[in-house]
Write a protein that holds these residues in place. Sequence first.
Motif, PDB file in Angstrom:
ATOM      1  N   ARG A 279      32.136  80.673  77.264  1.00 47.94           N
ATOM      2  CA  ARG A 279      32.129  82.015  76.654  1.00 47.94           C
ATOM      3  C   ARG A 279      32.417  83.098  77.701  1.00 47.94           C
ATOM      4  O   ARG A 279      31.598  84.010  77.916  1.00 47.94           O
ATOM      5  CB  ARG A 279      30.763  82.289  76.008  1.00 47.94           C
ATOM      6  N   THR A 282      31.720  86.803  77.175  1.00 49.91           N
ATOM      7  CA  THR A 282      30.389  87.429  77.248  1.00 49.91           C
ATOM      8  C   THR A 282      29.985  87.744  78.686  1.00 49.91           C
ATOM      9  O   THR A 282      28.813  88.011  78.953  1.00 49.91           O
ATOM     10  CB  THR A 282      29.320  86.516  76.617  1.00 49.91           C
ATOM     11  N   GLN A 373      23.634  85.731  74.248  1.00 40.27           N
ATOM     12  CA  GLN A 373      24.494  84.856  73.441  1.00 40.27           C
ATOM     13  C   GLN A 373      24.254  83.367  73.670  1.00 40.27           C
ATOM     14  O   GLN A 373      25.052  82.548  73.274  1.00 40.27           O
ATOM     15  CB  GLN A 373      25.979  85.168  73.721  1.00 40.27           C
ATOM     16  N   ARG A 390      23.132  92.571  75.101  1.00 43.04           N
ATOM     17  CA  ARG A 390      23.919  92.060  73.968  1.00 43.04           C
ATOM     18  C   ARG A 390      25.375  92.447  74.168  1.00 43.04           C
ATOM     19  O   ARG A 390      25.677  93.609  74.449  1.00 43.04           O
ATOM     20  CB  ARG A 390      23.430  92.690  72.663  1.00 43.04           C
ATOM     21  N   VAL A 392      27.795  90.902  71.852  1.00 45.62           N
ATOM     22  CA  VAL A 392      28.474  90.632  70.578  1.00 45.62           C
ATOM     23  C   VAL A 392      27.632  91.265  69.474  1.00 45.62           C
ATOM     24  O   VAL A 392      26.420  91.074  69.418  1.00 45.62           O
ATOM     25  CB  VAL A 392      28.633  89.116  70.319  1.00 45.62           C
ATOM     26  N   TYR A 403      22.404  85.480  69.842  1.00 42.43           N
ATOM     27  CA  TYR A 403      23.358  85.509  68.739  1.00 42.43           C
ATOM     28  C   TYR A 403      24.601  84.726  69.127  1.00 42.43           C
ATOM     29  O   TYR A 403      25.307  85.074  70.070  1.00 42.43           O
ATOM     30  CB  TYR A 403      23.732  86.950  68.378  1.00 42.43           C
ATOM     31  N   LEU A 404      24.835  83.629  68.395  1.00 39.68           N
ATOM     32  CA  LEU A 404      25.929  82.729  68.762  1.00 39.68           C
ATOM     33  C   LEU A 404      27.153  82.935  67.887  1.00 39.68           C
ATOM     34  O   LEU A 404      28.213  82.365  68.131  1.00 39.68           O
ATOM     35  CB  LEU A 404      25.486  81.266  68.648  1.00 39.68           C
ATOM     36  N   THR A 409      33.029  92.619  70.235  1.00 40.21           N
ATOM     37  CA  THR A 409      32.436  92.689  71.565  1.00 40.21           C
ATOM     38  C   THR A 409      31.961  94.115  71.846  1.00 40.21           C
ATOM     39  O   THR A 409      32.649  95.082  71.520  1.00 40.21           O
ATOM     40  CB  THR A 409      33.466  92.253  72.617  1.00 40.21           C
ATOM     41  N   ARG A 420      36.093  87.199  69.513  1.00 40.62           N
ATOM     42  CA  ARG A 420      35.959  86.141  70.508  1.00 40.62           C
ATOM     43  C   ARG A 420      37.289  85.663  71.110  1.00 40.62           C
ATOM     44  O   ARG A 420      37.460  85.721  72.337  1.00 40.62           O
ATOM     45  CB  ARG A 420      35.190  84.954  69.921  1.00 40.62           C
TER      46      ARG A 420
END
Length: 839
Positions: A279, A282, A373, A390, A392, A403-404, A409, A420
């Motif tokens: 990811r 992120t 995330q 955070r 996302v 939070y997945l 963003t 994403r």
Amino acid sequence: MVSMMVAAFRRRHFINRSPVRSARWELPSPVHMSYDHMKIESKWQDVWEREKVFEVTEDDSKPKFYNVAMYPYPSGELHVGHVRNYTYIDLITRYKMMQGFNVLSPMGWDSFGLNAENHAIETGINPRVSVDEQIAKMKEQFRLLGVGFDWSRELASHDPAYYRWDQWLFLELYERGLAYKAEAAVNWCPKDQTVLANEQVVGDDVCERCGTPVEKKMLSQWQFKITDYADRLLDSIDNLHHWPDRVRTMQRNWIGRSKGATFTMQVDGKGSFDVFTTRPDTSFGMTFCVLAPEHALVESLIKGSQNETEARDYVAAARRQSEIERLAEGDKTGVFTGVYAINPVNDARVPIYIADYVLMGYGTGAIMAVPGQDQRDWEFATKYGIDIIRTVQPEEGFDGEAYLGDGATINSDFLNGLHREDAIAKIIGWFGENEIGEATTQYRLRDWLISRQRYWGCPIPMVNCESCGLVPVPKEDLPVLLPPIDDYLPKGKSPLAAVDEFVNTTCPRCEGPAQRETDTMDTFMDSSWYFLRYADPHNDEIIFDPEKAKYWMPVDQYIGGVEHAILHLLYARFITMFLHDIGLSPVEEPFERMFTQGMLIRDGAKMSKTKGNVVSPDHYYENYGADATRLFELFVGPPKDDAVWNDSGVPGTKRFLDRFWKQAAGDHRFSNRQTDGRDREMLGITHRTVRKVTEDIDRFHFNTTVPALMTLSNELQTYLGDEPVEDVYKEVIEKMVLMLSPMAPHLAHELWEAKGHATMLAHEPWPSWDEDLAREETVTMIVQVNGKVRDRIEVSADIDEAGAEEMALASEKIQGWLDGGEVMRVITRPPNLVNIVVG
RNA sequence: GCCGGAGUGGCGGAAUUGGAAGACGCGCCAGAUUCAAAAUCUGGUGAGGCAUUGCCUCGUGUGGGUUCGAGUCCCACCUCCGGCACCA
């Protein structure tokens, strides 16, 4: 005495029939209340052996069917759990033969391994001797079970004629850069000075022999680069259409391909390290990062930091734990190093932690932690009071967890607003421009560590030369023979290291003094290609003739325990792919159809010698016969599931066989009346049974084939009591004998012969069914009111929707239930069901 | 902790596609046969209730949901089994 009993039996059941004529078959002995299973079974076992019924060669006039049961470890004793497996394989062998296939069903022995070595340590008997004895015992048990194997192809992995090809394979892999040496950890008992297998580490991480806490020790060991094949092994799973979904899923997850990015983090004045993340979008949410306890940078980071002592203790504790224990810990633990790294995307200083939830063996052994995330990072951050940012935005708002999911963003500078996929692409581009990172793919799969510091295995064909380094043994010098030894206990090294005449050799390259490798190979190596060797088991020129392999491969049906669903199958696929790449195996994937069967449970645990709950089949062979034993093994439960052994199950299936014996071989009085509905119904049931048994075998529901035959036998019993017609009776019996022949082959063969057939039943075609005869003319239609069954009506099988509704509404019972209500809707599923919805 | 499965009578299980829950067998109960037993044969056997025939209610690990209809599909959980090398 016997004839009196038979007469009494006949009197009771057929006394009222008017005798017209009788069918009497030529039988070797009178019809007893129960048949003589000992005599019949040994007779047919001899015939099959003498006539070489199951020995086959390549034959282009017939389609081939290659049937393999996972070869067993020769424990010396089959138990009823094994018997289940071999009953299945034999059913398929015989069924496919009857369908006209040229069927190969070979057998061999997975004879290297820890158990034989432990036995040698206990008794001092050379495993070569004890293993051969145990193989002989098990072969006899196979014979008594009546399994049709092609014994001319028997092989055993401890046979030098077999393991020389393990060594040859090793050298082929080595030549292609797929075998290499690297440091890897082993379990080490400091008291016994011994390397322990995971299995030998028990309880609270102690040695099973002496109870001493086990340590980790690094050794230079041989590995196979299975990761080079990761993509192929993964993508090819899509083509394994006849494998169980659960196995395919487990294999996919095991290989575990994930795409992401690797980038470099700078540490204040102490170098840098790489992190891998799936990811990278992120990255702005990184509030700490974590190194595995084994990470190379750990030592220099903690040296002199204010947390040095605490960090050192943590690393030492983590080192003592096995990986599974590290995973099993519910609570995330870790320790701050006292040092900070720089997040390259925003130059934020983030603390570096050491935590055992990061594994050195995966990715780079270091992660950027983004608690906003990632749930594990969230738990860690919450526990240690680390910031959470955070990045996302969920549409439904935040809920106090990581939070997945997807969302725009936020808090991420130039990534803000992107979703994403776009954010990942953009940040990877940014990493590239700034030369700090790039897109990478990681696999969960690790290379295959094959070195074992053990005696009872295949020697690794390499020598260490003082001047040339590692040198492979020339292929013409194979096999490197496993020497006989006196002391099987490893002492710091493999037991082979103590055998000077084995160790000391000359370098094949410079002829100077050299030492052999003293480790042996993982036994998974032996089992990764034996199914190819069966095609040409006696060849001493080549591992197998590719032409012969081309005839037999792929294995059409492979059967074994579900416990092998990952490792064995993955390694076998890898080695087969490799053999394909070097032009030997005709196929990339070895197993066309895979079936994983469940285990047998007794006293609440799976049957195993160590648990002391094994049930030997010998008692059942003797008292009830192999046929009854086999029939109960089929009957006991769905092949794919675990099943519970019941000691009175075999007597039950013996009762059924005795009853069938009496029906088939006994004297009956027949009527010469005109045929009528009774005969039509008897034949209908028979043909439906043939259809059901055939379909159930094809879909591996063996457990339902037995009740189908029992039900047919029950119907026949009723039929015989009501003016039976001889031709109908004969057809029923013949079809039953044919259907029983793959399941209870001895009795079936005996009856076939007794009926006057000159042919051998094993060579007869599988019975067919007539769809017209199998069709049912009337069926019971269920009538429901608001989903509850309120009536059952016999209707014609070809009734239509309107007819079904009309019949349903005409029912008095239904009218009673409809009383007062308004019919809102009528669902019709002719001819089985009508559901009337009333309001 | 992760991956993959499984939970249905006293027991093993059946129910190919969402359409009669409990086929078949074991065990148990009753009867026949037997001097007796074993063996064999016949019948019964999910729970509760009403009942003369028969009928009703409940019932597939737990709690929700979808559907005319759920053992079967969806969500959450519990227990058990197999595998394992924190998958970032």
